[in-house]
Design a protein around this motif. Structure first.
Motif, short mmCIF file in Angstrom:
data_model
loop_
_atom_site.label_atom_id
_atom_site.label_comp_id
_atom_site.label_asym_id
_atom_site.label_seq_id
_atom_site.Cartn_x
_atom_site.Cartn_y
_atom_site.Cartn_z
N ALA A 192 -7.85 3.96 -3.99
CA ALA A 192 -6.86 3.23 -4.78
C ALA A 192 -6.34 4.13 -5.89
O ALA A 192 -7.01 5.06 -6.33
N ALA A 238 -2.38 0.34 -6.42
CA ALA A 238 -2.04 0.33 -5.00
C ALA A 238 -3.15 0.96 -4.20
O ALA A 238 -3.85 1.87 -4.68
N LEU A 239 -3.34 0.48 -2.97
CA LEU A 239 -4.30 1.09 -2.06
C LEU A 239 -3.64 2.22 -1.28
O LEU A 239 -2.42 2.26 -1.12
N MET A 240 -4.48 3.13 -0.76
CA MET A 240 -4.00 4.23 0.06
C MET A 240 -5.20 4.76 0.83
O MET A 240 -6.34 4.29 0.65
N THR A 286 -2.79 1.28 5.39
CA THR A 286 -4.21 1.11 5.06
C THR A 286 -4.90 0.28 6.14
O THR A 286 -5.48 -0.77 5.88
N LEU A 288 -10.68 4.68 2.49
CA LEU A 288 -9.96 3.78 1.61
C LEU A 288 -10.09 4.24 0.16
O LEU A 288 -11.18 4.58 -0.31
N SER A 345 0.83 -1.20 0.00
CA SER A 345 0.00 0.00 0.00
C SER A 345 0.87 1.25 0.00
O SER A 345 2.04 1.22 0.39
N TYR A 350 -6.10 -3.55 5.01
CA TYR A 350 -6.56 -3.77 3.64
C TYR A 350 -5.36 -3.78 2.69
O TYR A 350 -4.45 -2.96 2.81
N TRP A 351 -5.36 -4.73 1.74
CA TRP A 351 -4.38 -4.77 0.67
C TRP A 351 -5.10 -4.89 -0.67
O TRP A 351 -6.12 -5.58 -0.78
#
Length: 393
Positions: free
Chosen positions: A279, A269-271, A225, A277, A221, A232-233
């Motif tokens: 992406a 990628a998540l952020m 996250t 949340l 991430s 979360y991934w």
């Protein structure tokens, strides 16, 4: 009619209006005023109230680890810079150096923060991974026991994933270490996920058998996250589909949810975007002037919408994350300078940090709030300090 101040008792004025608004440094000094203040400032209720105070807002913190190869031996240093609450596009922001250490060996990553706590990692391969909890505000450091797995001699590292979180039910801070290994004899990934959970309260690891497919790949991430006890991934399945993988630190179980409709051949990628949340995805990332980054926001539980497409007018770069809702942070791959692109004003602003002499390394933008959360064990050892962890452990 009584004013809001008049409706408070004297004790509430001290705790709710005065002490909860003070920085950690002041509160640590005030513990010496009297026994009742010491007990108050150490109490879990006050620590929670202080961290949640509206007067304390998250601030951007940038952590830079790098190596200067000019001196011999090379200088390996880690730096933390804290920026003001308000960052204005077009104006180089002021900054405060809150930590620097120059004798660093084998540093790999910083995770978090979760309620003001960071997890530091040294080493990467096989049984050489070491961790420590760190609270920069209180200057407490706690080295945690090393975790080991029963490995075959022909195993080599394949994936090493770490997540940290808070279990509100047991009021415990936990670490998830997730490993997969390559079988060098068969030249394939060993069909098993090795996992262990560390409990700060128990100061020990326990091995778990995760309900997580070994051939799914978790993407790192952009930032921490972790939300409400769940990490979360963004995950690529064996069928090359992006989904969201979750880990609940209370139930200690993996889960899945629908992810944004990112094509399998795109980087993603998540952020966190404004505390929610989100992406980021791109078909051709880091290309000078021509990269287009799609930003996806999570609406409700399983709905994702594309909220904006960002095209930063900058040279070769690497995306690092986002600050607030519209400030996208990049590292310039030729000069190692850090800049942000404000999509609202369409301006690029340099952070004023010159890393040209320590370009080799890593950089992490962090949303940081200082906290009083204690991590010291009842009887701290002489090794439980940040200097020992960075230089010798």
């Amino acid at each position: 009619m009584a004013t809001s101040i008049q409706s408070y008792s004297r004790e509430e004025i001290v705790t709710d209006i005065l002490l909860t608004r003070l920085p950690v440094r002041s509160l640590l000094r005030f513990k010496c005023v009297c026994k009742s203040w010491q007990d108050l400032i150490k109490s879990p209720d006050f620590i929670k109230k202080h961290f949640s105070s509206k007067s304390s807002r998250p601030r951007l913190c940038i952590c830079k680890f790098g190596v200067n190869y000019t001196p011999q031996p090379p200088l390996r240093a880690i730096n933390l810079f804290l920026f003001p609450e308000k960052i204005i596009a077009g104006i180089v922001p002021s900054r405060q150096s809150i930590f620097r250490w120059e004798d660093v060996s084998d540093f790999r990553a910083i995770y978090g923060p979760v309620n003001g706590l960071f997890l530091l990692q040294k080493g990467f391969f096989l049984c050489n991974v070491r961790f420590a909890w760190w609270n920069p505000a209180t200057k407490e450091c706690r080295i945690i026991p090393m975790v080991s797995f029963e490995l075959q001699r022909f195993f080599d590292e394949h994936e090493n994933v770490v997540g940290i979180g808070y279990d509100a039910v047991s009021q415990d801070y936990k670490v998830l270490s997730l490993r997969t290994y390559m079988n060098d004899e068969k030249r394939e990934v060993h069909p098993k996920v090795f996992a262990a959970i560390y409990s700060l309260k128990n100061d020990s690891w326990k091995h778990i058998e995760p309900n997580f497919p070994y051939n799914n790949s978790l993407c790192a991430s952009l930032g921490c996250t972790h939300l409400n006890g769940v990490y979360y991934w963004l995950c690529v399945t064996k069928d090359n589909v992006y989904i969201i993988s979750t880990f609940d630190f209370t139930t200690e179980m993996f889960g899945e949810m629908e992810g944004p409709p990112i094509p399998y051949d795109h980087w993603g990628a998540l952020m966190l975007r404004g505390g929610s949340l989100a992406a980021m995805s791109c078909s051709e990332m880091a290309q000078p002037m021509t990269s287009f980054y799609d930003i996806w926001a999570r609406i409700g539980e399983n709905n994702w919408i594309k909220v904006v497409t960002v095209n930063p007018p900058i040279t070769a770069h690497w995306p690092l994350g986002i600050w607030e809702y519209d400030k996208y942070i990049y590292e310039m791959t030729q000069t190692y300078n850090l800049v942000y692109y404000d999509h609202t004003t369409k301006q690029v602003t340099d952070f004023g940090l010159n890393f040209s002499n320590i370009g080799s390394g890593s950089v992490w933008p962090i949303s940081y709030k200082e906290s009083l959360v204690p991590i010291n064990r009842e009887n701290p050892t002489e090794q439980d300090n940040i200097e020992y962890f960075f230089a010798k452990f």
